[in-house]
Enzyme design. Structure first.
Site, PDB file in Angstrom:
ATOM      1  N   GLU A 161      45.149  32.205  39.950  1.00  0.00           N
ATOM      2  CA  GLU A 161      44.392  31.363  39.036  1.00  0.00           C
ATOM      3  C   GLU A 161      43.329  32.166  38.298  1.00  0.00           C
ATOM      4  OE1 GLU A 161      45.030  27.241  41.527  1.00  0.00           O
ATOM      5  OE2 GLU A 161      43.000  27.967  41.314  1.00  0.00           O
ATOM      6  N   CYS A 189      36.774  34.303  34.669  1.00  0.00           N
ATOM      7  CA  CYS A 189      36.732  34.609  36.102  1.00  0.00           C
ATOM      8  C   CYS A 189      38.134  35.063  36.511  1.00  0.00           C
ATOM      9  CB  CYS A 189      36.303  33.343  36.844  1.00  0.00           C
ATOM     10  SG  CYS A 189      36.122  33.588  38.595  1.00  0.00           S
ATOM     11  N   CYS A 195      43.428  36.381  49.981  1.00  0.00           N
ATOM     12  CA  CYS A 195      42.328  37.260  50.346  1.00  0.00           C
ATOM     13  C   CYS A 195      42.347  37.450  51.853  1.00  0.00           C
ATOM     14  CB  CYS A 195      40.995  36.651  49.910  1.00  0.00           C
ATOM     15  SG  CYS A 195      39.595  37.775  50.127  1.00  0.00           S
ATOM     16  N   SER A 242      32.434  41.518  41.701  1.00  0.00           N
ATOM     17  CA  SER A 242      31.767  40.825  42.803  1.00  0.00           C
ATOM     18  C   SER A 242      32.439  41.225  44.108  1.00  0.00           C
ATOM     19  CB  SER A 242      31.881  39.313  42.596  1.00  0.00           C
ATOM     20  OG  SER A 242      31.320  38.625  43.689  1.00  0.00           O
ATOM     21  N   CYS A 287      33.911  27.950  41.507  1.00  0.00           N
ATOM     22  CA  CYS A 287      33.825  29.066  42.438  1.00  0.00           C
ATOM     23  C   CYS A 287      34.318  28.687  43.822  1.00  0.00           C
ATOM     24  CB  CYS A 287      32.349  29.389  42.567  1.00  0.00           C
ATOM     25  SG  CYS A 287      31.980  31.064  42.399  1.00  0.00           S
TER      26      CYS A 287
HETATM   27  N1  SAH Z   1      35.659  38.618  47.193  1.00  0.00           N
HETATM   28  C1  SAH Z   1      34.667  38.686  46.182  1.00  0.00           C
HETATM   29  C2  SAH Z   1      34.955  37.892  44.930  1.00  0.00           C
HETATM   30  C3  SAH Z   1      35.540  36.509  45.055  1.00  0.00           C
HETATM   31  S1  SAH Z   1      34.522  35.143  45.441  1.00  0.00           S
HETATM   32  C4  SAH Z   1      33.333  38.310  46.757  1.00  0.00           C
HETATM   33  O1  SAH Z   1      33.262  37.916  47.908  1.00  0.00           O
HETATM   34  O2  SAH Z   1      32.326  38.470  46.081  1.00  0.00           O
HETATM   35  C5  SAH Z   1      33.381  34.920  44.144  1.00  0.00           C
HETATM   36  C6  SAH Z   1      32.109  34.232  44.599  1.00  0.00           C
HETATM   37  O3  SAH Z   1      32.326  32.848  44.920  1.00  0.00           O
HETATM   38  C7  SAH Z   1      31.545  34.873  45.842  1.00  0.00           C
HETATM   39  O4  SAH Z   1      30.157  34.996  45.778  1.00  0.00           O
HETATM   40  C8  SAH Z   1      31.943  33.846  46.879  1.00  0.00           C
HETATM   41  O5  SAH Z   1      31.181  34.007  48.049  1.00  0.00           O
HETATM   42  C9  SAH Z   1      31.708  32.539  46.149  1.00  0.00           C
HETATM   43  N2  SAH Z   1      32.356  31.392  46.785  1.00  0.00           N
HETATM   44  C10 SAH Z   1      33.452  31.405  47.569  1.00  0.00           C
HETATM   45  N3  SAH Z   1      33.745  30.152  47.990  1.00  0.00           N
HETATM   46  C11 SAH Z   1      32.808  29.338  47.455  1.00  0.00           C
HETATM   47  C12 SAH Z   1      32.590  27.914  47.507  1.00  0.00           C
HETATM   48  N4  SAH Z   1      33.406  27.118  48.177  1.00  0.00           N
HETATM   49  N5  SAH Z   1      31.541  27.421  46.828  1.00  0.00           N
HETATM   50  C13 SAH Z   1      30.731  28.223  46.111  1.00  0.00           C
HETATM   51  N6  SAH Z   1      30.904  29.560  46.025  1.00  0.00           N
HETATM   52  C14 SAH Z   1      31.915  30.109  46.691  1.00  0.00           C
END
Ligand code: SAH
Length: 370
Positions: A97, A110, A117, A202, A345
């Site tokens: 996605e 994004c 993952c 990120s 996110c």
């Molecule tokens: N693996 C990378 C990038 C993917 S996640 C990382 O961990 O940074 C992108 C962002 O979304 C990260 O900060 C992650 O912690 C956040 N995220 C993941 N699940 C979420 C959720 N359910 N609600 C809000 N943010 C979330």
């Protein structure tokens, strides 16, 4: 397949440097690489025959061994607030996605870096599906290609995608080489020409790869911190057991020292009711981040089915914000966008076809990539 029966090269898999190498091997001049990169990434050509300043014989020659292949759009969903979500099917049937978030001054894409993952963050829906595989360069840059093509059919029209964040599915630092090559195309003036301040990787904090990143490419960095101490971060972001906060912050210092242009690192902090959102957590966070140039981004938790977490109330988020802000920190609260189409996110689910590898632990994965 080419005549020899070998798989054709997907031209979208090649960064500018690799395109030059590829063409030099075929006896072509380096300027041909620039022409090809411009056709592919500025004019968004998806057929060699559109490349009118390349001779017919060279195009025919290339067609024997190379092709232009993009992920297939299976869904293009627009939200009431202008957010877009694409579900893209890859050659092997897996789906990923990509999300586009328009704001008044910019448009942010994004981008996903892996199918699934391996990191198992407890508040993230992508973790639920486990890990399947790394995306190729063409599958990563293809997300930007498709967004540009869909949002901006005329490449000379206003620039719909101004920013890219590697915040979709996957841990970008565990797909290091492909992510670096794809980001180099994002920055490349002959390709997408985005400013290094507008391309953000990120990470959950894979420290050795973070150090390598600093030496390889100059982009902005966001770190998924989410907790002010190791005991709590161990629970939320399990990779913390291997790379604890102190070592992570030392790596952040090295990252900022590495490039003069980098002024700060964004620290992401998901707001989970009753878990990491108390006043004491905010005060501790101020101490933990002391001395490092950061912007803290508070992200209201986006729920998904069967999650044990709840989003902190607006009042709680505001109070947390104030404690950080009163301590002199730069803080932002992320607006939640596109949650009516599950595009927020942490809500990116995709679809993993091959689940046989889903239990691979990230430590093993790291061995695989190094
Ligand atoms: N693996 C990378 C990038 C993917 S996640 C990382 O961990 O940074 C992108 C962002 O979304 C990260 O900060 C992650 O912690 C956040 N995220 C993941 N699940 C979420 C959720 N359910 N609600 C809000 N943010 C979330």
């Amino acid at each position: 397949m080419s005549q020899a029966g070998t798989k054709k090269i997907n031209l979208l898999d090649l960064s500018s440097d690799k395109m030059k190498e590829f063409l030099l091997q075929r006896g072509e001049k380096p300027f041909r690489a620039t022409q090809l990169i411009k056709w592919l990434h500025q004019h968004l050509a998806d057929d060699l025959d559109q490349m009118t300043n390349i001779s017919k014989s060279m195009r025919a020659d290339l067609a024997e061994i190379a092709e232009i292949k993009l992920p297939e759009i299976v869904l293009d969903k627009a939200s009431a607030d202008g957010t877009h979500k694409w579900v893209l099917r890859l050659e092997d049937g897996n789906c990923i996605e990509t999300v586009y978030i328009p704001e008044s001054e910019r448009g942010t894409l994004c981008v996903s870096s892996q199918v699934g993952c391996a990191l198992d963050c407890t508040f993230c829906s992508t973790a639920r599906q486990g890990f399947s595989r790394n995306l190729t360069v063409s599958e990563i840059i293809g997300q930007l290609w498709i967004a540009r093509k869909t949002l901006q059919p005329d490449p000379n029209a206003n620039r719909a995608v101004t920013n890219v964040v590697m915040m979709g599915m996957g841990e970008p630092l565990l797909n290091f080489e492909n992510v670096v090559d794809a980001m180099s195309l994002m920055l490349d003036d002959n390709a997408y020409g985005l400013s290094k301040r507008r391309v953000t990787l990120s990470t959950s904090g894979v420290i050795p790869a973070l150090d390598r990143l600093r030496d390889r490419i100059d982009v902005s960095l966001a770190v998924s911190l989410h907790a002010p101490n190791d005991a709590l971060r161990d629970q939320l972001v399990p990779v913390n057991k291997k790379y604890p906060i102190k070592e992570l912050l030392a790596a952040c210092h090295r990252f900022l020292d590495g490039k003069a242009a980098r002024e700060h690192i964004t620290m992401e902090y998901v707001m989970l009711e009753g878990v990491n959102d108390k006043d004491e957590h905010a005060h501790e966070l101020v101490q933990t981040l002391k001395g490092l140039s950061v912007k803290v981004n508070l992200i209201p938790f986006n729920p998904f089915p069967d999650t044990r977490y709840k989003r902190s109330s607006n009042n709680r988020i505001h109070k947390f914000y104030e404690i950080l802000s009163n301590a002199g920190m730069v803080v932002m609260t992320r607006k939640t966008r596109g949650d009516d189409i599950d595009a927020a996110c942490g809500q990116l689910a995709g679809e993993v076809k091959d689940r046989s590898r889903r239990k691979i632990h990230f430590a093993k994965l790291e061995q695989e990539i190094t």
